[in-house]
Design an enzyme around this catalytic site. Structure first.
Site, short mmCIF file in Angstrom:
data_model
loop_
_atom_site.label_atom_id
_atom_site.label_comp_id
_atom_site.label_asym_id
_atom_site.label_seq_id
_atom_site.Cartn_x
_atom_site.Cartn_y
_atom_site.Cartn_z
N GLY A 8 0.78 -1.23 0.00
CA GLY A 8 0.00 0.00 0.00
C GLY A 8 0.81 1.27 0.00
CD GLU B 154 1.45 -9.23 1.41
OE1 GLU B 154 1.37 -10.38 1.84
OE2 GLU B 154 0.45 -8.50 1.19
N GLY C 126 3.67 -3.35 -3.89
CA GLY C 126 3.52 -3.64 -5.32
C GLY C 126 3.80 -2.38 -6.11
NE ARG D 265 -4.02 2.96 -10.44
CZ ARG D 265 -3.84 4.11 -9.86
NH1 ARG D 265 -3.37 5.14 -10.55
NH2 ARG D 265 -4.10 4.28 -8.59
CE1 TYR E 137 -9.54 1.54 -8.29
CE2 TYR E 137 -7.59 1.87 -9.62
CZ TYR E 137 -8.47 1.03 -8.98
OH TYR E 137 -8.27 -0.32 -9.04
CB CYS F 79 -17.20 3.93 -27.92
SG CYS F 79 -16.50 3.43 -29.46
CD GLU F 80 -17.08 3.54 -21.68
OE1 GLU F 80 -17.41 4.25 -20.71
OE2 GLU F 80 -17.37 2.35 -21.81
CE1 TYR G 292 -2.33 -3.45 -8.34
CE2 TYR G 292 -1.22 -1.44 -7.64
CZ TYR G 292 -1.59 -2.76 -7.39
OH TYR G 292 -1.23 -3.37 -6.23
N1 LLP Z 1 -0.94 -7.05 -0.46
C1 LLP Z 1 -2.26 -7.23 -0.60
C2 LLP Z 1 -2.95 -8.24 0.21
C3 LLP Z 1 -2.98 -6.46 -1.50
O1 LLP Z 1 -4.29 -6.64 -1.62
C4 LLP Z 1 -2.30 -5.49 -2.28
C5 LLP Z 1 -3.03 -4.68 -3.24
C6 LLP Z 1 -0.92 -5.34 -2.12
C7 LLP Z 1 -0.28 -6.14 -1.19
C8 LLP Z 1 -0.12 -4.36 -2.90
O2 LLP Z 1 -0.53 -3.05 -2.74
P1 LLP Z 1 0.33 -1.84 -3.33
O3 LLP Z 1 1.64 -1.82 -2.58
O4 LLP Z 1 0.55 -2.13 -4.76
O5 LLP Z 1 -0.48 -0.65 -3.11
N2 LLP Z 1 -5.81 -1.47 -8.67
C9 LLP Z 1 -5.61 -0.51 -7.60
C10 LLP Z 1 -4.82 -1.08 -6.47
C11 LLP Z 1 -5.42 -2.31 -5.89
C12 LLP Z 1 -4.55 -2.89 -4.84
C13 LLP Z 1 -5.04 -4.21 -4.45
N3 LLP Z 1 -4.26 -4.83 -3.47
C14 LLP Z 1 -4.94 0.71 -8.19
O6 LLP Z 1 -4.71 0.74 -9.38
O7 LLP Z 1 -4.67 1.67 -7.49
#
Ligand code: LLP
Length: 482
Positions: free
Chosen positions: A291, A334, A336, A378, A382, A411-412, A441
């Site tokens: 996150g 974790e 991402g 995105r 969002y 088309c949006e 993402y």
């Molecule tokens: N761990 C778990 C259990 C998660 O559900 C997620 C993200 C992460 C780690 C990694 O989160 P990060 O560090 O990437 O923020 N599609 C959305 C984000 C969805 C995140 C879902 N879970 C976006 O584009 O902002």
């Protein structure tokens, strides 16, 4: 020519995209302007990249991704170094941000584990583990709500380090899967399945309601406050098939302020303490999830570095454990987005320009590009803000700027890639726009809406390049037809 911005909007210039030297955190580490004024990534100019790769294309800076992975791995290892009462720390790359075998391989080589959220992500991660000659699947994890028994059995059969259970049903499925694995001889007769429990801590954090995950009224995890988490924990401890390895919390995404993580750690460690006091079982590991936010535009703050995050988490965990009188657990995270996001730039070609008059001499330039919501959902999903830089030439400052909106070809009317950006007033069809911070993402959430082919992902490194994912073709789309 000077164009007036629509009433109520920031003054012209305020929304210009920062150059790499002005906001290095927004761009891949190797991004720079060449003396000719072209943007270069990984030692290749955008025109060199586009000679081998059709526009639009995601361009991923391998050195940057490796560097970010190495920073996270080192920060967690160092801050939780197993001495002075610490029990080790680890960073798992959340592959949902963007996963392909090469990327998983790079993250593993740089010392991260891989966190997966589906059978597909797990398969790719297992392939990458094999590529790096690793046998140790404790470096992999599986998440997700609504896992099937087959998915759980694959995770258990490979002895993943993290199998994070999300519901009471999944606890039952895991126990059943272990019984099957024992019966098939994959597990020894007494062997147990190592599992973690996903907690809903009640902490609400994140950039948008859809990406905040630990408040009560949503689908993930088991509630600490309502007691379902404790119920699952007690069932696991009592089950002869299962071993409760740890507790897991993920509070949301795109979070810049570390206070939410501290609050979640308190809830998790307090529950760990209570479980130990009542049952004698002290969970050896706590996973504080992902996150960690990144900058998408010049208006965003520079995010905390992995070292700062890890230090804050280490201090918090140490303090809380001292307060509770418990040994410090092994701690994992974790990330991402913060690993993949800034490593990648999407290159688009300008295909059309339309000036829309908005009254009182004000106007907005609608800039059409050869991609859109199918390669970056995105903004539509969002209201995520992005920015864009003219990449094929250095804009002449004397020409002036215009308030622009970069739109896709779907088309949006909500098919917007960059809602507000100041671009050079002489922008032309054929110019190349670089949109930074699309590595997380972006391609992973791409679709073939309107039967668009999804763009490829090109790695660049020291003047060389190749495909991580090749661009989809019409034949790829037609192949699915029955
Ligand atoms: N761990 C778990 C259990 C998660 O559900 C997620 C993200 C992460 C780690 C990694 O989160 P990060 O560090 O990437 O923020 N599609 C959305 C984000 C969805 C995140 C879902 N879970 C976006 O584009 O902002």
């Amino acid at each position: 020519m000077t164009y007036q911005v629509p009433a109520g909007e920031p003054p012209l210039g305020a929304l210009a995209c920062p150059e790499p030297e002005d906001r290095p955190d927004l761009w891949p580490t190797t991004a720079r302007r060449t003396p000719d004024g072209e943007l270069a990534l990984g030692g290749l100019t955008v025109s060199e990249i586009l000679t081998d790769a059709p526009s639009p294309v995601f361009v991923l800076d391998e050195a940057d991704l490796r560097g970010r992975a190495a920073s996270w791995a080192a920060a967690m290892h160092e801050e939780f170094w197993p001495s002075y009462g610490m029990a080790g720390g680890e960073a798992f790359y959340a592959g949902k941000a963007f996963l392909a075998t090469k990327v998983a391989q790079w993250a593993l080589e740089e010392g991260m584990g891989i966190d997966t959220a589906s059978r597909g992500e797990l398969t790719v991660s297992l392939a990458a583990l094999q590529e790096v000659g690793g046998e140790d699947a404790t470096r992999l994890g599986l998440h997700g709500n609504g896992k099937t028994q087959a998915e759980i059995a694959v995770a258990l059969g490979h002895h993943l380090g993290h199998l994070v259970l999300d519901s009471l049903e999944e606890v039952e499925l895991a126990a059943r899967a272990v019984r099957d694995l024992r019966a098939n001889g994959v597990f020894g007769p007494e062997e147990t399945g190592r599992v973690m429990v996903r907690l809903t801590t009640g902490v609400h954090a994140g950039g948008h309601e859809f990406i905040a995950t630990a408040h009560e009224d949503q689908k993930f995890g088991l509630s600490v406050h309502a007691g379902t988490a404790r119920q699952a924990i007690d069932v696991i401890i009592a089950a002869p098939e299962l071993e409760l390895h740890g507790l897991h919390s993920h509070i949301g995404s795109q979070i810049m302020d570390l206070a939410g993580f501290r609050e979640a750690a308190r809830v998790v460690l307090t529950l760990r303490h209570e479980v130990a006091a009542d049952t004698g079982h002290l969970c050896p590991e706590v996973d504080l999830g992902g996150g960690y936010g990144i900058a998408y535009t010049g208006a965003d703050p520079v995010p905390p570095s992995p070292a700062e995050v890890a230090r804050t988490l280490a201090e918090t965990v140490r303090e809380l454990c001292t307060e509770l009188g418990d040994p410090v657990p092994h701690v994992s995270v974790e990330p991402g987005r913060s690993v993949a996001g800034p490593t990648t730039v999407t290159l688009y070609t300008v295909t059309g320009l339309k000036r829309v008059e908005l009254g009182e001499g004000t106007s907005r330039l609608y800039v059409s590009i050869d991609g859109g919501m199918s390669d970056n959902i995105r903004p539509a999903l969002y209201e995520a803000a992005y920015t864009a830089l003219v990449a094929n030439r250095r804009p002449d400052p004397s020409v002036g700027l215009t308030r622009a909106r970069v739109v896709g070809k779907h088309c949006e009317s909500g098919d917007v890639v960059v809602r507000d950006v100041d671009l050079p007033a002489d922008l032309s069809v054929g110019d190349v726009l670089a949109v930074p911070a699309t590595g997380a993402y972006g391609r992973s959430m791409a679709s073939s809406y309107n039967l668009f082919t999804r763009p490829g992902v090109r790695w660049v490194r020291e003047g060389e390049s190749g495909w991580i994912l090749r661009p989809e073709t019409i034949d790829d789309l037609l192949r699915l037809e029955g």
